[in-house]
Design a protein around this motif. Structure first.
Motif, PDB file in Angstrom:
ATOM      1  N   LEU A  75       0.829  -1.203   0.000  1.00 14.37           N
ATOM      2  CA  LEU A  75       0.000   0.000   0.000  1.00 14.37           C
ATOM      3  C   LEU A  75       0.868   1.258   0.000  1.00 14.37           C
ATOM      4  CD1 LEU A  75      -2.943   1.163   0.243  1.00 14.37           C
ATOM      5  CD2 LEU A  75      -2.449   1.345   2.685  1.00 14.37           C
ATOM      6  N   LYS A  78       2.708   1.668  -3.432  1.00 15.61           N
ATOM      7  CA  LYS A  78       1.787   2.043  -4.520  1.00 15.61           C
ATOM      8  C   LYS A  78       1.238   3.465  -4.324  1.00 15.61           C
ATOM      9  CE  LYS A  78       1.649  -1.901  -6.825  1.00 15.61           C
ATOM     10  NZ  LYS A  78       1.951  -2.056  -8.240  1.00 15.61           N
ATOM     11  N   GLN A  79       0.995   3.858  -3.076  1.00 17.98           N
ATOM     12  CA  GLN A  79       0.524   5.214  -2.829  1.00 17.98           C
ATOM     13  C   GLN A  79       1.645   6.229  -3.058  1.00 17.98           C
ATOM     14  OE1 GLN A  79      -1.361   4.811   1.068  1.00 17.98           O
ATOM     15  NE2 GLN A  79      -3.359   4.611   0.086  1.00 17.98           N
ATOM     16  N   TYR A  80       2.869   5.883  -2.702  1.00 22.49           N
ATOM     17  CA  TYR A  80       3.988   6.800  -2.915  1.00 22.49           C
ATOM     18  C   TYR A  80       4.205   7.064  -4.412  1.00 22.49           C
ATOM     19  CZ  TYR A  80       8.531   8.993  -2.913  1.00 22.49           C
ATOM     20  OH  TYR A  80       9.557   9.887  -3.125  1.00 22.49           O
ATOM     21  N   TYR A  84      -1.880   4.040  -6.427  1.00 19.88           N
ATOM     22  CA  TYR A  84      -3.093   3.959  -5.619  1.00 19.88           C
ATOM     23  C   TYR A  84      -3.401   5.341  -5.077  1.00 19.88           C
ATOM     24  CZ  TYR A  84      -2.535  -1.194  -5.116  1.00 19.88           C
ATOM     25  OH  TYR A  84      -2.415  -2.537  -5.315  1.00 19.88           O
ATOM     26  N   LYS A  85      -4.683   5.676  -5.016  1.00 22.63           N
ATOM     27  CA  LYS A  85      -5.101   6.933  -4.398  1.00 22.63           C
ATOM     28  C   LYS A  85      -5.038   6.800  -2.881  1.00 22.63           C
ATOM     29  CE  LYS A  85      -8.141   8.479  -8.043  1.00 22.63           C
ATOM     30  NZ  LYS A  85      -9.493   8.894  -8.423  1.00 22.63           N
ATOM     31  N   ILE A  86      -4.827   7.928  -2.218  1.00 22.62           N
ATOM     32  CA  ILE A  86      -4.831   7.960  -0.755  1.00 22.62           C
ATOM     33  C   ILE A  86      -6.161   8.562  -0.330  1.00 22.62           C
ATOM     34  CG2 ILE A  86      -3.644   8.753   1.318  1.00 22.62           C
ATOM     35  CD1 ILE A  86      -1.132   9.139  -0.476  1.00 22.62           C
TER      36      ILE A  86
END
Length: 186
Positions: A75, A78-80, A84-86
């Motif tokens: 997570l 992928k967010q960094y 992926y959206k945060i």
């Protein structure tokens, strides 16, 4: 200077007591810094994000320019990288700070399986077990101040590096607080 950074974070109870940890090595594999930072109350994701934040602060102190960051949190990775959206507001605020801290560096970040990220996991668990931060060459200035250790420091070897009591300075007060060794027992 290029460094390799392994990060990890965890929470017992999720949310509950937790810890963030980083291990920073030079390209030859020599440990430059390692720290498990105890957090009285956090989620697992907050601990993972804090590990990255602390690693970036320490990398700046070490005058690193190129970072290879390794995490077992898919997570976080992928967010960094923006895949992926945060959605969580707290994590979004933490990522905004991380992105600010990351600006001076050339960064490569990648995900690995948990069994390939044992060193920061061990530090995070040690900090949670002791309910206080532990480390070798920890961050010199960090707000807010960390809680004072309660056990007597002892010289030890961790990951092949001598771990000694360390002094942490805070910008709030310049009192010096020694940290315990990683092998002190409670």
């Amino acid at each position: 200077m290029k460094v390799i950074i392994n990060i990890d974070g965890g929470s017992r109870g999720n949310p509950g007591p937790g810890a963030s940890a980083y291990v920073i090595k030079d390209v030859s594999g020599n440990i430059l810094a390692q720290e498990g930072y105890f957090m009285e109350h956090c989620t697992n994701n907050q601990a993972e994000y804090t590990a990255l934040r602390l690693a970036l602060i320490k990398a700046a102190e070490l005058h690193a320019t190129e970072l290879e960051i390794i995490s077992d949190s898919l997570l976080l990775v992928k967010q960094y990288i923006g895949e992926y959206k945060i959605k969580n507001a707290d994590l979004a605020a933490r990522m905004a700070e991380i992105r600010q801290l990351a600006q001076p560096f050339a960064i490569q970040i990648r995900h690995v399986l948990r069994h390939l990220n044992k060193e920061p996991d061990a530090l995070a668990n040690k900090a949670m077990d002791m309910k206080q931060s532990v480390g070798f060459n920890p961050i010199e200035n960090l707000n807010p101040p960390l809680p004072a250790p309660v056990s007597k420091p002892v010289d030890n070897i961790v990951n092949g590096v001598a771990v000694k009591p360390v002094v942490r300075k805070t910008s709030k007060d310049k009192k010096q607080t020694p940290q315990p060794s990683l092998f002190d027992t409670i």
